[in-house]
Design a protein around this motif. Structure first.
Motif, short mmCIF file in Angstrom:
data_model
loop_
_atom_site.label_atom_id
_atom_site.label_comp_id
_atom_site.label_asym_id
_atom_site.label_seq_id
_atom_site.Cartn_x
_atom_site.Cartn_y
_atom_site.Cartn_z
N UNK A 57 0.83 -1.21 0.00
CA UNK A 57 0.00 0.00 0.00
C UNK A 57 0.86 1.26 0.00
N UNK A 58 1.96 1.23 0.76
CA UNK A 58 2.85 2.39 0.82
C UNK A 58 3.50 2.65 -0.53
N UNK A 59 3.88 1.59 -1.24
CA UNK A 59 4.50 1.75 -2.56
C UNK A 59 3.51 2.35 -3.56
N UNK A 60 2.26 1.89 -3.52
CA UNK A 60 1.23 2.44 -4.40
C UNK A 60 1.00 3.91 -4.10
N UNK A 61 0.98 4.25 -2.83
CA UNK A 61 0.77 5.64 -2.42
C UNK A 61 1.86 6.54 -2.99
#
Length: 359
Positions: free
Chosen positions: A328-332
């Protein structure tokens, strides 16, 4: 009857009771989760009617809803204001000026408008230069116009404007101009088609529609249970059965929702929805349609985690694998770069141009 026969009868009865109890337990266990009923306040009937005090034969006089000053009227007006369509913009539209020799009334312009507002798969529009405001607007009755312009969108999610669509645009604009005794000035078709392809290439490379799937770990859910759980997070029923939306907070009443939640439409329309078992639902985000200030992806993650916790579910990707927090952090991080790129192109996410281009 001997003691043995009595004992066997008792044992048989006990076994039968155990089988019945186990069957009832299994049936109850396999039922989908149900919404919890709303608590009823003391002294209030489930129907919402007030129980009259002791010794009073009839309930107090019911007050009918009504307007309370200008604030209520203003609130109603805000809900019923028609959506204002974004105007033509040279950044994403082909625009052809239409010169006229004399002022044209709004009624005459409306009578000359084509029946369809599309050229192929692309939005088509006519705008008039209002004598009253000096601004370009969609022709309206009671107004007077000193000039007009016709436009067609260069690209949307169906692809780039092609030569056939450009030709249809020319035919419609010319027919309108002839009806009001105007003279259109069309740009070069090949230049505009090339511009459309470049814009479509940019849009295709910077489009993003994200979704998380929530799957039940053990017990399935009923549609009512899903509605109740999502409503606690601010979701409201959508216009389509099986769909809920999280309304925007940064825009007007016609802004697209921040998030969508969907599940099986047939389950939502079942005659006995409480008996319908749902094992999956989808949370979705259309990135270019939502303002950056809404923090839509953060809210998508928060909603998915909250629902997974309260509904005993797990968040999975398209391959059925659990989604980890680091993913999720990478997508953000990728989305923040996407927002920057769209803003550099003067087509910010959630803007009128962004919503038109990515539609």
């Amino acid at each position: 009857m001997s003691t043995l026969q009595i004992s066997l009868a008792i044992i048989g009865g006990l076994l039968l009771a155990v089988v019945v109890a186990h069957s009832a337990w299994s049936t109850r266990k396999n039922l989908p989760m149900q919404p919890t009923p709303d608590p009823v306040a003391p002294g209030i009937e489930p129907t919402g009617g007030e129980i009259p005090p002791s010794g009073q034969d009839t309930p107090p006089e019911r007050l009918e809803p009504g307007f309370d000053g200008d604030s209520s009227l203003d609130a109603l007006t805000a809900l019923t204001v028609p959506e204002k369509k974004p105007g033509l913009d040279a950044l994403i539209d082909v625009i052809a000026p239409i010169i006229i020799d004399s002022v044209v009334s709004g009624e005459a312009a409306l009578a000359a408008m084509p029946g369809s507002r599309r050229a192929g798969s692309k939005p088509f529009a006519i705008e008039g230069l209002s004598l009253a405001t000096g601004a370009w607007e969609t022709p309206a009755a009671g107004q007077r116009y000193s000039a007009f312009q016709a436009g067609v969108q260069l690209a949307n999610r169906t692809g780039a404007l092609n030569q056939i669509e450009f030709s249809e645009f020319v035919m419609k604009a010319q027919a309108f101009a002839d009806a009001i005794d105007g003279q259109p000035e069309f740009p070069d078709m090949m230049d505009e088609v090339a511009r459309a392809r470049e814009l479509d290439s940019f849009a295709s490379a910077h489009d993003a529609q994200l979704g998380f799937t929530l799957r039940a770990r053990h017990t399935a859910w009923s549609p009512g249970y899903v509605h109740q759980s999502a409503a606690k997070l601010g979701f409201v029923a959508g216009s389509i059965p099986g769909r809920m939306v999280l309304p925007a907070s940064q825009s007007g009443p016609h802004a697209p929702p921040v998030l969508g939640l969907s599940f099986d439409t047939q389950a939502a329309m079942a005659e006995e929805p409480e008996q319908t078992a749902l094992r999956e639902l989808t949370l979705s985000l259309d990135v270019p349609q939502v303002l950056r200030a809404e923090q839509a992806f953060v809210r998508l993650c928060e909603a998915a985690i909250a629902l997974a916790s309260s509904m005993e579910g797990v968040i999975i990707d398209d391959q059925g694998q659990p989604i980890r927090p680091e993913a999720m952090e990478a997508i953000h991080a990728d989305l923040e770069q996407l927002y920057n790129t769209l803003e550099e192109r003067d087509i910010p996410a959630g803007s009128a141009l962004g919503r038109r281009l990515f539609s």
